[in-house]
Design an enzyme around this catalytic site. Structure first.
Site, PDB file in Angstrom:
ATOM      1  N   GLU A  53       0.814  -1.256  -0.025  1.00  0.00           N
ATOM      2  CA  GLU A  53       0.130  -0.017  -0.096  1.00  0.00           C
ATOM      3  C   GLU A  53       0.709   1.213   0.099  1.00  0.00           C
ATOM      4  O   GLU A  53       0.448   2.155  -0.647  1.00  0.00           O
ATOM      5  CB  GLU A  53      -1.025   0.078   0.996  1.00  0.00           C
ATOM      6  CG  GLU A  53      -1.568   1.366   1.502  1.00  0.00           C
ATOM      7  CD  GLU A  53      -1.504   1.830   2.653  1.00  0.00           C
ATOM      8  OE1 GLU A  53      -1.336   2.908   3.062  1.00  0.00           O
ATOM      9  OE2 GLU A  53      -2.048   0.761   4.092  1.00  0.00           O
ATOM     10  N   GLU A 104      10.198   1.749   2.456  1.00  0.00           N
ATOM     11  CA  GLU A 104       8.786   1.354   3.496  1.00  0.00           C
ATOM     12  C   GLU A 104       8.542   0.360   3.916  1.00  0.00           C
ATOM     13  O   GLU A 104       7.844   0.393   4.553  1.00  0.00           O
ATOM     14  CB  GLU A 104       7.665   1.485   1.822  1.00  0.00           C
ATOM     15  CG  GLU A 104       7.848   2.369   1.390  1.00  0.00           C
ATOM     16  CD  GLU A 104       7.625   3.996   1.580  1.00  0.00           C
ATOM     17  OE1 GLU A 104       6.639   4.220   2.850  1.00  0.00           O
ATOM     18  OE2 GLU A 104       8.620   5.226   1.895  1.00  0.00           O
TER      19      GLU A 104
END
Length: 973
Positions: free
Chosen positions: A70, A145
């Site tokens: 995401e 991330e």
């Protein structure tokens, strides 16, 4: 436009068309002919258009791969090959919503905008991001991330770093969050819900880059997608973009993302989990007990809505019988209930917090005996009516503060659509509500309780108990694990990790080229209205008392805010201004029991809330006025009854019931304590600002750690006589006719009726003279480290720039955007691994920078201290500057709900902020240039040199940085 079922529209076949009268919308269900992608259009008059694409993404472990994806797909794509297209959009878009969300079995990417050009730009960037992300080209995206070994040279120890890794360390530090993530694994041991889609920090480093890519290849395909379009946009143009730009390039693919139903249990399962507290912290009253039930499939609309109402009836309302029984039995200090309808099978949870481990059987017995008694004797029909009315009011009002309507509708659609159910069943609530209302004359809810709770063995009992040293033990185990890993590595492997970390740093520090940045679509400044919106507000009088009238259409709902000046309250009683609001409607009154008054409020209103707050005087630095605020909403036809009930609460509440008040104090303390773990940045900000101004000092007393400590002291040294006397004195000094200003939103015709009712209400208030106090707060920089058990920090630094001789102007608002999405974002989030960071500069002079779920302290503070250097050399191309301006105007023009319009207008009035002040700020933003940002460097330099700071976080980490702080305080008691 007229549609024909069965026809093709821009590559999409129309399968169904229907009117959804509850929304005033037309629902169109399409399927993309070439890929099988599912798409719904909700046609409405709403100009706040929404697009969202979602994928069913069931995790197969707890490495957090859906969550990391995401984040990662928004870090560059085929057409938009920048490092952070998401950030570029935040800088230069008029979006009203822009985010992405990971659920337990799906990931969605919603955007919203009122500007058509901007809306299409957002759609294009998001579609390119999810279908053609740069994750295949740059492993560094996964490292940044997700997670990576952070090592600069071979003599350093190995450590983990990564945005999601640090975010989830913060999430797993909160006992509430840990319990929330544990319950599904206890109920669904055989399917995807046993895993953490967000990622367990212990498991995240097990995720490989290959597994990460494979997950995207499998699930991020149009054949596995669910798309929503909402609003008054041109559907043919929208479908054309989706098809021509993206979906036509794919072929239909069989994506195995089905989620099997969990086989029901034959008996309740037990699960025990521990969470960490500090070595010298008491274990008493720190256990969580939770009974959990699988209710049924989410696509059943009646069960879906009925259990939402039943949850409110049993556990959420003040008169909730199950909550009352548990608290009266002395089982914990706070009772909560939740109905989770975001999975294939919905769950219902009953939880007591701050209990004892040995109360397990008593907890279960009280729950079962209470529910059996309700089934046998019947639920009080007044509670049933109150609960149905409260949920019905929310459904009909459709006011989703902070979220566009289209996004909320999409999530409700997905609650059925994702699992093969009819998409609109949770939006078309009229017939369902009609069936449920038979509960007013039948044993409807009693049958639900008997079937789905009492005789439901698909259930679990989860105990979350405290254990000293857990966090320290886990930290040591991680340190030892990483040391073992490093010792097993060859020199070449270590050098490989060093090189990868260096490559990541280089990528992070290398700016995107001008050519690449210019590929991100941007609207023109000409698309922005130069004039600031003028919120409707007219100053009137009723019976000599000031009225702020907001004249606009509210669908026959009256929105009323009453502001009582609280300067008449003595300084030592200030916390009681908040406390009295926390107790109102939860204690008996002269004429009603607390259960009765709660039911009457829910039957006749959409809710009455109470809060303590203050407004700085925009035209007189250092001056402020504290208020006790009451917000209510009700149908116009019920305004008289609502004010009758409000008068009963304000003037006739009784504070002498020792057991009830003691119970409420403990419940309040528990609830405030639970919120501390998730709002560390807010705690740090409030505490920091309280060092620098009297207004902020006041706010800290009523909203910050000081209020929590006040509750702790009340509980520890409970004395009902003193407490009741203090509350009664505060009540007398507050609810006086000379203190009140009212804000009413409605139309002129309804104002006339309100005028009569309000005039009568004023006559009930005290008319004695009130002596206002001048609070003598000792404001000083304490520079505190506020200690919590956890693995991340919230680091704040700032002060009051007005007290240093600087003035507020719109360039500071512009700087918030620039810093938040450039300097701070790159240095604290991207490079440092914090989940978030932002700056804020207020009209009263309060200015600060704060990080969120941050693994670091000194490194972050160094970034803050050097921000002025960034400003001194600030120079960006005109196009980039325009993007910053657009992104700032987006914040200024955020759409307001009906209830918010009047509140914001009243807040401006009470803070002495004129329309010309709002317009001046807008003009300064629109005229912003690199020079106006450079001119702010002295403010930042001086502010940071004051060296005023506060941090909330890990006891171990903050103690390691003890030279930074003057004082240390453990938060939890």
């Amino acid at each position: 436009m007229k549609y024909t079922v069965g026809n093709l529209y821009k590559g999409f076949k129309l399968l169904e068309e229907k009117e959804i009268k509850e929304l005033g919308a037309k629902g169109l269900i399409f399927e993309h002919e070439k890929t099988g992608a599912k798409l719904i259009k909700l046609e409405t008059v709403d100009d706040n258009k929404v697009f969202s694409i979602g994928f069913r993404t069931p995790p197969h472990d707890s490495t957090g791969v859906p969550h990391i994806l995401e984040h990662s797909v928004l870090c560059g794509s085929r057409k938009y090959d920048t490092k952070e297209p998401f950030v570029e959009l935040l800088k230069g878009s008029l979006n009203t919503f822009l985010n992405a969300m990971t659920f337990s079995d799906k990931t969605i990417y919603p955007v919203a905008s009122r500007n058509e050009k901007d809306f299409f730009n957002l759609m294009d960037v998001y579609l390119d991001a999810v279908l053609y992300p740069n994750i295949y080209k740059h492993e560094e995206i996964f490292m940044q991330e997700g997670w990576h070994y952070n090592i600069k040279n071979e003599n350093e120890p190995l450590t983990y770093n990564g945005v999601v890794y640090n975010e989830m360390k913060g999430a797993y530090s909160s006992p509430d969050s840990l319990l929330y993530r544990t319950i599904p694994s206890s109920l669904f041991p055989d399917n995807t819900y046993k895993y953490s889609s967000g990622g367990n920090p212990a498991d995240i480093p097990n995720l490989t880059y290959k597994e990460f890519l494979d997950f995207h290849r499998k699930y991020y395909h149009p054949s596995n997608s669910y798309i929503l379009l909402y609003g008054n946009g041109n559907i043919e143009k929208e479908l054309e973009l989706i098809n021509e730009g993206y979906l036509k390039n794919f072929n239909k693919q069989c994506v195995d993302s089905e989620i099997p139903l969990q086989k029901p249990f034959e008996e309740m399962k037990d699960l025990e989990v521990t969470y960490g507290v500090s070595e010298n912290e008491t274990l008493e009253g720190k256990t969580f007990l939770s009974l959990n039930y699988v209710i049924g499939e989410n696509k059943d609309p009646e069960l879906y809505l009925a259990f939402e109402i039943l949850n409110y009836l049993l556990l959420r309302s003040t008169s909730a019988p199950l909550k009352k029984a548990l608290l009266n039995a002395g089982l914990g200090k706070s009772v909560t209930g939740s109905f989770d309808n975001s999975m294939k099978q919905s769950t219902f949870t009953i939880t007591v917090k701050n209990a004892e481990e040995n109360q397990k059987q008593d907890f279960k017995a009280v729950v079962m005996n209470t529910l059996k008694d309700l089934v046998k004797s019947g639920i009080d029909k007044e509670i049933v009516e109150a609960s149905i009315n409260r949920i019905e009011f929310e459904l009909r009002e459709g006011d989703f503060e902070g979220y566009p309507k289209g996004l909320i509708y999409y999530m409700k659609i997905m609650d059925s659509w994702l699992y093969g159910g009819k998409p609109f069943v949770h939006l078309e609530f009229e017939n369902t509500l009609k069936k449920i209302k038979t509960a007013l004359t039948t044993n409807y809810f009693e049958k639900l309780i008997d079937k789905y709770i009492i005789n439901n063995y698909h259930s679990s009992f989860v105990i979350l108990k405290p254990e000293r040293g857990v966090n320290e033990k886990q930290a040591k185990e991680l340190e030892d694990k990483l040391e073992i890993i490093k010792n097993r590595l060859s020199k070449e492997q270590i050098n490989d990790f060093i090189e990868k970390a260096r490559a990541l740093k280089i990528r992070q520090e290398t700016p995107d080229s001008k050519e690449v940045l210019e590929k991100i679509p941007v609207i023109s400044l000409e698309d922005i209205d130069e004039k600031a919106e003028r919120l409707p507000l007219e100053v009137r009088e009723i019976s000599g008392s000031k009225v702020l009238f907001s004249n606009y259409h509210t669908n026959k709902i009256a929105y009323v805010n009453l502001y009582f000046n609280s300067l008449g309250v003595k300084e030592e009683f200030i916390p009681y201004v908040r406390l009295i609001g926390d107790l109102f409607s939860k204690v008996d009154t002269k004429n009603y029991s607390y259960e009765k008054i709660s039911n009457l409020i829910n039957i006749n209103t959409g809710g009455i809330s109470y809060s303590a707050l203050s407004y700085a005087n925009n035209e007189a630095f250092g001056e402020y006025t504290p208020y006790f605020k009451i917000s209510l909403k009700t149908l116009e036809s019920k305004v008289p009854k609502t004010f009758e009930l409000l008068g009963e609460v304000l003037l006739n509440s009784k504070f002498d019931d020792e057991n009830r008040i003691k119970q409420l104090i403990s419940e309040l303390k528990s609830r405030v304590q639970s919120g501390l773990f998730s709002s560390g940045h807010i705690i740090a900000i409030r505490r920091l600002l309280s060092y620098t101004s009297k207004k902020a000092y006041y706010d800290e007393i009523i909203q910050g750690i000081a209020y929590y400590k006040f509750l702790c002291d009340l509980e520890k040294n409970f004395n009902i006589n003193i407490l009741a006397d203090n509350l009664n004195e505060v009540s007398k000094n507050l609810f006086n006719i000379s203190n009140i200003i009212v804000n009413y939103a409605g139309v002129e015709e309804d104002y006339t009726n309100f005028e009569k009712v309000y005039s009568s209400f004023l006559n009930t208030l005290d008319k004695d003279n009130v002596n206002y106090n001048n609070y003598d707060f000792k404001v000083t920089a304490k520079n505190e480290a506020l200690l919590l058990q956890g693995d991340v920090q919230y680091v704040a630094k700032g002060g009051n720039f007005k007290s240093l001789g600087y003035e507020y102007n719109g360039a500071l608002t512009l700087l918030e955007t620039i810093a938040g999405f450039d300097y701070l974002w790159n240095n604290v989030r991207v490079k440092g691994g914090a989940y978030g960071v932002f700056a804020n500069f207020r009209r009263d002079g309060g200015g600060y920078i704060v990080s969120y779920r941050d693994p670091k302290v000194k490194e972050t503070l160094k970034v803050y201290d050097e921000m002025y250097k960034y400003l001194e050399s600030f120079d960006v191309p005109l196009r980039e500057m325009q993007k910053y301006i657009i992104g700032t105007i987006r914040k200024l023009d955020h759409p307001l709900s009906n209830s918010s319009k009047c509140e914001v207008a009243a807040a401006y009035y009470l803070a002495n902020i004129k329309q010309e002040d709002i317009q001046k700020e807008r003009d300064e933003v629109l005229r912003g240039k690199a020079e106006s940002i450079k001119a702010l460097a002295p403010i930042l330099k001086t502010l940071m040199e004051e060296d005023i700071l506060c941090a909330v976080g890990s006891e171990a980490t903050l103690n390691e940085n003890k030279d930074v702080f003057k004082n240390f305080m453990k938060i939890i008691e």
